[in-house]
Design an enzyme around this catalytic site. Structure first.
Site, mmCIF file in Angstrom:
data_model
loop_
_atom_site.group_PDB
_atom_site.id
_atom_site.type_symbol
_atom_site.label_atom_id
_atom_site.label_comp_id
_atom_site.label_asym_id
_atom_site.label_seq_id
_atom_site.Cartn_x
_atom_site.Cartn_y
_atom_site.Cartn_z
ATOM 1 C CE1 TYR A 159 4.595 -8.173 -3.333
ATOM 2 C CE2 TYR A 159 2.887 -9.512 -4.475
ATOM 3 C CZ TYR A 159 3.410 -8.628 -3.646
ATOM 4 O OH TYR A 159 2.188 -7.672 -3.140
ATOM 5 C CG ASN A 181 6.850 2.404 -1.262
ATOM 6 O OD1 ASN A 181 7.477 3.183 -0.977
ATOM 7 N ND2 ASN A 181 6.252 2.274 -2.326
ATOM 8 C CB CYS A 207 4.228 -0.510 -3.554
ATOM 9 S SG CYS A 207 3.088 0.496 -2.861
ATOM 10 C CG HIS A 208 0.029 1.215 -7.578
ATOM 11 N ND1 HIS A 208 0.872 2.474 -7.431
ATOM 12 C CD2 HIS A 208 -0.463 1.340 -9.065
ATOM 13 C CE1 HIS A 208 1.088 3.054 -8.592
ATOM 14 N NE2 HIS A 208 0.367 2.523 -9.393
ATOM 15 C CD GLU A 236 -0.063 3.057 -13.163
ATOM 16 O OE1 GLU A 236 0.786 2.371 -13.481
ATOM 17 O OE2 GLU A 236 0.241 3.750 -11.822
#
Length: 154
Positions: free
Chosen positions: A90, A113, A121-122, A148
């Site tokens: 963050y 979001n 946002c993940h 990912e």
């Protein structure tokens, strides 16, 4: 004009919303009543999401139009610069958005979001790499991070 469809994903239903030729919403859960109009854009968004979930797509090519206050828009723009397979804290995202020291406010902007997954946002973790909250729930965030190949701490 606004159109919406529901789509089943590996972690549940999402609602996709198009407004005037732009993807304006990708929300977790089945919201509202889909109007049954799978427009060309919504059909393409579902196709690209399917490829992403299958591990075949690393970036989305969709016209996005998030909405919100100026600070949230800066955060969402910065968030779109975080590449596939990469996570930021963050605090780092706050600096990227031009507001160093505003990690808490960034957390609120990320939480709001309107186009999750496509605006990734993940990919935001706590400063130590710790898994933090997520609008779609932690199981969905774990799935996306693991898809990912992004390491995280519980």
């Amino acid at each position: 004009m606004e159109h919406s469809v529901w789509m089943e994903t590996p972690f549940g239903t999402v609602t996709l919303t198009e407004t005037d030729g732009f993807l304006t919403g990708l929300d977790f859960g089945a919201h509202g009543v889909p109007d049954g109009a799978a427009t060309p854009l919504l059909t393409e968004a579902m196709r690209q999401l399917g490829e992403y979930f299958a591990g075949e797509r690393k970036a989305f090519d969709l016209p996005l139009k998030p909405s919100g206050p100026a600070f949230r828009m800066r955060v969402l723009e910065a968030l779109q610069q975080v590449p596939y397979g990469t996570a930021v804290s963050y605090g780092t995202l706050a600096a990227m958005a031009g507001s160093p020291g505003a990690a808490r406010a960034v957390g609120q902007a990320v939480h709001n979001n309107p186009i999750a997954i496509a605006i990734p946002c993940h990919r935001v973790l706590g400063a130590s790499g710790k898994l933090t909250g997520f609008g779609g729930g932690l199981p969905a965030k774990r799935f996306l991070l693991e898809l990912e190949g992004i390491p995280y701490r519980e």
